[in-house]
Structure formats: structure tokens, C-alpha cells
Design an enzyme around this catalytic site. Structure first.
Site, short mmCIF file in Angstrom:
data_model
loop_
_atom_site.label_atom_id
_atom_site.label_comp_id
_atom_site.label_asym_id
_atom_site.label_seq_id
_atom_site.Cartn_x
_atom_site.Cartn_y
_atom_site.Cartn_z
N HIS A 17 3.03 -6.42 13.43
CA HIS A 17 2.39 -7.56 13.46
C HIS A 17 2.34 -7.45 14.78
CE1 HIS A 17 0.38 -8.89 9.52
NE2 HIS A 17 1.46 -8.08 8.64
N ASP A 19 0.45 -5.72 17.00
CA ASP A 19 -0.39 -5.61 17.50
C ASP A 19 -1.34 -6.47 17.62
OD1 ASP A 19 -1.22 -5.22 15.04
OD2 ASP A 19 -2.30 -3.43 15.36
N GLY A 106 -3.88 4.18 -0.29
CA GLY A 106 -3.44 1.82 -0.15
C GLY A 106 -2.16 2.04 -0.19
N ALA A 107 -1.18 2.54 0.73
CA ALA A 107 0.19 2.24 0.91
C ALA A 107 0.71 1.69 1.74
CB ALA A 107 0.41 4.36 0.61
N GLY A 108 -0.29 1.98 2.57
CA GLY A 108 0.24 1.45 3.83
C GLY A 108 0.70 1.98 5.48
N LEU A 109 0.38 3.41 5.33
CA LEU A 109 0.31 4.61 5.68
C LEU A 109 -1.12 4.81 6.70
CD1 LEU A 109 2.63 6.69 3.56
CD2 LEU A 109 3.66 5.48 5.20
N GLU A 140 -13.29 -0.81 10.91
CA GLU A 140 -12.56 -0.87 10.00
C GLU A 140 -13.07 -2.69 10.19
OE1 GLU A 140 -9.48 0.12 8.77
OE2 GLU A 140 -9.26 -1.24 7.54
N ASP A 152 -3.36 1.69 14.01
CA ASP A 152 -3.30 2.32 13.34
C ASP A 152 -3.93 3.56 13.59
OD1 ASP A 152 -2.04 0.96 11.91
OD2 ASP A 152 -3.67 0.52 10.18
C1 GLA Z 1 -2.40 -2.89 9.12
C2 GLA Z 1 -3.33 -3.23 10.31
C3 GLA Z 1 -2.92 -3.09 12.21
C4 GLA Z 1 -1.35 -3.66 11.89
C5 GLA Z 1 -0.13 -3.89 11.00
C6 GLA Z 1 0.60 -5.05 10.90
O1 GLA Z 1 -1.79 -1.99 9.02
O2 GLA Z 1 -4.00 -2.39 10.28
O3 GLA Z 1 -3.26 -3.56 13.02
O4 GLA Z 1 -1.43 -5.37 12.48
O5 GLA Z 1 -1.26 -3.74 9.35
O6 GLA Z 1 1.67 -4.06 11.81
#
Ligand code: GLA
Length: 336
Positions: A17, A19, A106-109, A140, A152
Site C-alpha cells: 500500500h 505504490d 483471487g489470492a493476492g498473487l 485494470e 502488480d
Molecule cells: C494490490 C494493488 C497494488 C498495490 C497492492 C498493495 O495488489 O493492485 O497496486 O496497491 O494491492 O500493496
């Protein structure tokens, strides 16, 4: 003409959090991939996926990517719209083929960033990894409405084998940082989540509110952040200011081979996401605590946007029997 494209997922080691305020992040592209095998040509984009019940079938000109059905087609439509916005022309060729992935969705990867980047390359995008990432970030936004940062897409597009990427999201420079020998990076899946409809956008707004008061968070000091009256805006600012420092500390620690110090910074990052940034959940906190309690674990934290997802840990080799060891790989590419 047939085309085969590979786009990796990413895990963020530290720098969460930060970027979208031009801060510092340290992700790496991982050896989990979204793959497209397709034929270029025709005037529709038709893609199937084993992970999705319905295929997508889109005309080349799309007015509203965020209305496309089924929903996974929104990311594809977002990329098509952005490619035509970049040239002033609808994309010139269609695509007929298949998408497969071993990135958990959908797992934050960054499964969505990998899909966007793979689609852009399959459609014939030409440009630098940064231009590719910027186009896919806009896609996105169009597809999901989530005002996400650049991390990302840039990690997916610009990954370097055996290295993490120190990205300065202010000037968009990418500095590969060698990963320490003799340590493993392990990812453990905890829960599914989506950033659509989550408090992610509210966090972006809260950071903007802090910047109205004390200027760019990237250059703000902890003392300045502490003087913000509103307690919520103050704690969000304190997270970002501290997290940028932790990224630099982590890079110094792994460069010096001080894995214990690097692990402590990961734990501090998680604590800050939990208490100051309020993007963790009880399940994520429990998973981080359980991971950190294992012998041979230097540190662990929630990775990605939060509200669920995965834990990333820095460990001695073989320390964890659950989760999977990830390797840093090169960024997305057209294989053939
Ligand atoms: C998601 C967003 C990124 C970044 C992260 C938190 O993955 O797509 O741009 O803000 O959350 O670090």
C-alpha cells in the site's frame, strides 16, 4: 498466426500500500504462470479457460469493458480498450484460443495483472515492460474500477530471474535486487478475496487526504505524519511513511545477508498493515502468527492488497512443509 504467451504472477516481499503514493515496493515475479495459446486473426476475441464456466467472446470495439459478461472478460476488454485508446484504432486483429493458469485466482498473487499482460502480448502489444505495465494498469482500472497502483503489472512485466524488484513508484525505476542464497521464500494461501468493493479505494482516498495536509507521503517524515489531527488519516500516513523505510531496510538487510533483520521488518510490515492500515483480517493475522512460530522462519506477512489472500514468509531452506517455495522468474514474454 499462432501465438503462445506466458505471464507470471507476483508476490510482494515488502512495501504494501505504498505504490499509489509513489512509494517503494519490493515484489518479484514468481514461477506460476498464466498462459495463452491462441490464433491471431478474425474480428472477435474468443477465449476459453478451464477455470471459468463460460468463455468470453468479444467484438474488437468495446464501449464499456466494466459491463462485459462473464466478468473475467472485463480484464480482456479493458486491455483491448486501452490498446485502441493508445493507437486511436480498434485492435486490428482478433484472437481465438485458450487461457490456462496455475496462479491461484483471487489470492493476492496478481492473477488479474498476469491475465491483462498476457492478453496484451497475445494481441500484439509492442513497447517496453513499463509501457506494457502502464497500459495494463489503466485496463485494470477500466475493468474493475479499483484505483490500483502500478506494482502488480510492473512486477509481472519486468520480473528478473533470481531477483526481487525494488520499484520506485514515483519515478518508475526498477532496480533488480539479488535474493539471498540459503533462504527460501514460501507462499501460503489463506483465503480468497477481491479488491472490488473492498476498502482499497477508501485507503487511496485517505492517503490523498494525508497528502493534502503534509505533501507527498513519499517525502514526508514520521514527525509530520504524527501531527495530522484526524486519527484515521494519521495512522494511514504513518503506515506509508514507515513502510517506505522498511523497504529500504529490507533491501539493506538481505544485501548484507542479515536474514533475521529482514524477517523482523516483514513482521513489522504486517503489524502496520493490521493496526495502522487496517487491511488485515483475523484469519490473516492468525496465519502470519502461526507461520512465524515455526522454527526456521525469519519473518512473514500478508502480501498484496489485503482483506485475505496469501502469506509470504522468508525461511531457512525446508522450514515450512505447508505452502510452496517460489522462485523469482523473468517477466512476461511471447514464447512463440
Ligand atoms: C494490490 C494493488 C497494488 C498495490 C497492492 C498493495 O495488489 O493492485 O497496486 O496497491 O494491492 O500493496
Amino acid at each position: 498466426m499462432s501465438v503462445h504467451v506466458l505471464a507470471p504472477g507476483r508476490v510482494n516481499l515488502i512495501g504494501e500500500h505504498t505504490d499509489y503514493t509513489g512509494g517503494l515496493v519490493l515484489p518479484m515475479a514468481i514461477d506460476r504462470f498464466t498462459e495463452i495459446r491462441a490464433t491471431r486473426g478474425g474480428d472477435r476475441v474468443h477465449l476459453t479457460s478451464l477455470d471459468e464456466a463460460e468463455p468470453i467472446d468479444l467484438p474488437l470495439h468495446i464501449e464499456q469493458p466494466n459491463q462485459v459478461s462473464p466478468a473475467w472478460g472485463r480484464y480482456v476488454a479493458g486491455v483491448m480498450s486501452e490498446m485502441s485508446a493508445a493507437t486511436g484504432q480498434p485492435v486490428t486483429n482478433g484472437l481465438h484460443g485458450h487461457v490456462s493458469t496455475d496462479i491461484p485466482i483471487g489470492a493476492g498473487l496478481s492473477s488479474s495483472a498476469a491475465l491483462e499482460v498476457a492478453v496484451a502480448l497475445a494481441l500484439g502489444f509492442e513497447g517496453t515492460p513499463l509501457q506494457l505495465a502502464q497500459l495494463c494498469q489503466r485496463a485494470e482500472h477500466r475493468a474493475s474500477g479499483v484505483p490500483s497502483g502500478i506494482m502488480d503489472q510492473l512486477a509481472v512485466a519486468a520480473g528478473v530471474a533470481d531477483h526481487a524488484l525494488l520499484i520506485d513508484c514515483g519515478d518508475l525505476t526498477v532496480q533488480p535486487v539479488p535474493l539471498p542464497a540459503g533462504a527460501e521464500i514460501v507462499v501460503r494461501f489463506v483465503t480468497h478475496r477481491t479488491l472490488v468493493g473492498s476498502p482499497y479505494a477508501e485507503r487511496v482516498t485517505q492517503c490523498a487526504a494525508a497528502e493534502q495536509l503534509i505533501g507527498p507521503l513519499r517525502h514526508a517524515t514520521e514527525a509530520q505524519a504524527r501531527r495530522i489531527d484526524d486519527p484515521i488519516v494519521r495512522s494511514r500516513a504513518l503506515h506509508v511513511v514507515g513502510e517506505n523505510q522498511r523497504v529500504l531496510g529490507f533491501v539493506s538487510a538481505i544485501t548484507a545477508g542479515d536474514l533475521a533483520a529482514a524477517g523482523r521488518l516483514m513482521i513489522a510490515s504486517h503489524d502496520s498493515l493490521r493496526h495502522q492500515y487496517a487491511t488485515s483480517t483475523p484469519a490473516m493475522d492468525a496465519a502470519v502468527a502461526a507461520t512465524c512460530a515455526r522454527p526456521g522462519v525469519y519473518g512473514a506477512r500478508m502480501t498484496g492488497g489485503g482483506f485475505g489472500g496469501c502469506v509470504v514468509a522468508l525461511t531457512e531452506p525446508g522450514a515450512l512443509s505447508t505452502g510452496w517455495v517460489v522462485r523469482a522468474v523473468n517477466g512476461a514474454r511471447v514464447v512463440a
